[in-house]
Motif scaffolding. Structure first.
Motif, PDB file in Angstrom:
ATOM      1  N   LYS A  78     -21.541 -10.067  25.022  1.00 61.89           N
ATOM      2  CA  LYS A  78     -21.856 -11.425  24.593  1.00 61.89           C
ATOM      3  C   LYS A  78     -20.864 -12.440  25.143  1.00 61.89           C
ATOM      4  O   LYS A  78     -21.244 -13.560  25.464  1.00 61.89           O
ATOM      5  CB  LYS A  78     -21.875 -11.469  23.069  1.00 61.89           C
ATOM      6  N   HIS A  79     -19.594 -12.051  25.245  1.00 65.60           N
ATOM      7  CA  HIS A  79     -18.560 -13.010  25.624  1.00 65.60           C
ATOM      8  C   HIS A  79     -17.791 -12.594  26.879  1.00 65.60           C
ATOM      9  O   HIS A  79     -16.664 -13.038  27.081  1.00 65.60           O
ATOM     10  CB  HIS A  79     -17.579 -13.201  24.468  1.00 65.60           C
ATOM     11  N   ASP A 245      -8.456 -18.463  15.204  1.00 62.36           N
ATOM     12  CA  ASP A 245      -9.725 -18.615  15.919  1.00 62.36           C
ATOM     13  C   ASP A 245     -10.881 -18.033  15.117  1.00 62.36           C
ATOM     14  O   ASP A 245     -11.979 -18.616  15.066  1.00 62.36           O
ATOM     15  CB  ASP A 245      -9.640 -17.946  17.286  1.00 62.36           C
ATOM     16  N   GLU A 246     -10.660 -16.885  14.486  1.00 66.14           N
ATOM     17  CA  GLU A 246     -11.708 -16.271  13.670  1.00 66.14           C
ATOM     18  C   GLU A 246     -12.069 -17.166  12.485  1.00 66.14           C
ATOM     19  O   GLU A 246     -13.251 -17.343  12.158  1.00 66.14           O
ATOM     20  CB  GLU A 246     -11.251 -14.901  13.161  1.00 66.14           C
ATOM     21  N   ARG A 249     -13.958 -20.241  13.721  1.00 61.58           N
ATOM     22  CA  ARG A 249     -15.270 -19.803  14.211  1.00 61.58           C
ATOM     23  C   ARG A 249     -16.233 -19.621  13.041  1.00 61.58           C
ATOM     24  O   ARG A 249     -17.393 -20.052  13.090  1.00 61.58           O
ATOM     25  CB  ARG A 249     -15.121 -18.498  14.986  1.00 61.58           C
ATOM     26  N   ASP A 250     -15.750 -18.963  11.974  1.00 64.46           N
ATOM     27  CA  ASP A 250     -16.608 -18.736  10.817  1.00 64.46           C
ATOM     28  C   ASP A 250     -16.948 -20.044  10.113  1.00 64.46           C
ATOM     29  O   ASP A 250     -18.080 -20.227   9.626  1.00 64.46           O
ATOM     30  CB  ASP A 250     -15.921 -17.771   9.849  1.00 64.46           C
ATOM     31  N   GLN A 252     -17.273 -22.964  11.537  1.00 63.51           N
ATOM     32  CA  GLN A 252     -18.233 -23.680  12.377  1.00 63.51           C
ATOM     33  C   GLN A 252     -19.628 -23.053  12.306  1.00 63.51           C
ATOM     34  O   GLN A 252     -20.626 -23.724  12.567  1.00 63.51           O
ATOM     35  CB  GLN A 252     -17.729 -23.720  13.811  1.00 63.51           C
ATOM     36  N   SER A 253     -19.693 -21.772  11.950  1.00 64.67           N
ATOM     37  CA  SER A 253     -20.989 -21.107  11.855  1.00 64.67           C
ATOM     38  C   SER A 253     -21.647 -21.306  10.493  1.00 64.67           C
ATOM     39  O   SER A 253     -22.726 -20.764  10.239  1.00 64.67           O
ATOM     40  CB  SER A 253     -20.829 -19.609  12.136  1.00 64.67           C
ATOM     41  N   GLY A 254     -20.989 -22.089   9.621  1.00 63.73           N
ATOM     42  CA  GLY A 254     -21.576 -22.383   8.320  1.00 63.73           C
ATOM     43  C   GLY A 254     -21.114 -21.483   7.203  1.00 63.73           C
ATOM     44  O   GLY A 254     -21.552 -21.636   6.052  1.00 63.73           O
ATOM     45  N   GLN A 255     -20.239 -20.537   7.498  1.00 66.72           N
ATOM     46  CA  GLN A 255     -19.702 -19.670   6.457  1.00 66.72           C
ATOM     47  C   GLN A 255     -18.601 -20.402   5.687  1.00 66.72           C
ATOM     48  O   GLN A 255     -18.158 -21.491   6.069  1.00 66.72           O
ATOM     49  CB  GLN A 255     -19.146 -18.384   7.080  1.00 66.72           C
TER      50      GLN A 255
END
Length: 312
Positions: A78-79, A245-246, A249-250, A252-255
């Motif tokens: 994926k990355h 970063d984790e 990231r979470d 920004q993903s709505g968590q």
């Protein structure tokens, strides 16, 4: 430290910028010693980031090391660019007849899946069994540590509602174990996982010892008596900003992730992380390479004995 890695691997420039000694193929070939053969089964989606983290930790030893990066399937990461995978990674089938002094199996972002639901679980179990015959000592990190415990000992992790995320205090249980040589009695290490195995279950497993643990997150380093397997439930390889970063990231993903514990200055995500685990992370890998790999591996890897199956 002479890590022998493929020419043009992106990690090479990063490590050179950190004043870490890497060796190109031509110079390595001129040295009249047998280098250690170490495989890295990289299950993380951002392969390049993980490569740098692990190679950095393999750097603090005078031993020459040949590194093979191994892929578990042909799926496009994926990355990570497909071109990178094609240039620097070996399909498992191409190295299945090779023997290794050491093998590192990384974690994977598969916390919410049952093992049998993982698309490459059949291949994973094949590699776990292969390592018993072809590898002198295997280091399993985070998800891989739990997966190996499940496969070899039938121990099932529990999934927590709240993630273990942060930098936690650990204590040395066995100061005489060579893996912990040079460790302070209390040290710190990052964790980032939902899975958890109670320390009592490790203690009940035949031939295993919990050599370091935490009151907050449980068993951290578990080693087999014969030094052929090491299970590390955290992430000693993490960079200073990995948990940061984790976390973002979470977000920004709505968590709604909890702020990693004991990590940001004043527990404030707008401030810098407090880095207090890297020296012990480096020491753990150095001790593994020296005492669990180099001091126990046969000079002729063809003489490597098959490890007996663990008793469930």
């Amino acid at each position: 430290m002479p890590i022998r890695i493929p020419d043009q691997l992106p990690a090479q420039n990063v490590l050179l910028g950190e004043n870490i000694f890497t060796m190109d193929m031509d110079r390595a070939a001129s040295q009249e010693i047998r280098p250690l053969e170490v495989g890295i089964l990289n299950l993380m989606p951002n392969k390049i980031e993980t490569e740098v983290q692990l190679l950095r930790l393999l750097s603090n030893t005078p031993l020459q090391i040949n590194v093979d990066f191994i892929r578990i399937d042909n799926q496009a990461p994926k990355h990570t660019p497909q071109s990178h995978m094609d240039a620097f990674y070996h399909d498992f089938s191409s190295i299945a007849n090779k023997k290794y002094d050491g093998l590192i199996v990384t974690g994977a972002p598969l916390a919410m899946l049952d093992y049998e639901e993982v698309k490459y679980w059949d291949t994973m179990t094949t590699i776990l069994e292969w390592a018993q015959r072809h590898v002198n000592s295997t280091l399993y990190l985070c998800w891989a540590a739990h997966a190996a415990m499940y496969h070899f000992y039938g121990v099932t992790r529990k999934l927590r509602e709240n993630k273990f995320s942060g930098v936690f205090s650990h204590r040395v249980n066995d100061p005489n174990n060579e893996l912990l040589r040079g460790f302070d009695p209390v040290f710190y290490a990052p964790h980032s996982r939902y899975g958890h195995i109670d320390t009592s279950l490790y203690n009940k497993a035949d031939g295993l010892q919990v050599v370091a643990e935490s009151d907050d997150v449980g068993a951290y380093i578990v080693a087999s008596h014969d030094k052929r397997m090491v299970f590390v439930t955290g992430h000693p390889e993490y960079d200073p900003d990995t948990l940061k970063d984790e976390y973002f990231r979470d977000l920004q993903s709505g968590q709604q992730p909890a702020i990693p514990k004991n990590y940001f200055t004043n527990d404030d995500p707008t401030q810098s992380p407090i880095v207090q685990w890297r020296s012990h992370g480096s020491l753990l890998f150095t001790n593994w390479l020296n005492y669990y790999v180099y001091q126990t591996t046969p000079y002729d890897l063809n003489q490597l004995a098959e490890k007996p199956q663990p008793k469930r």
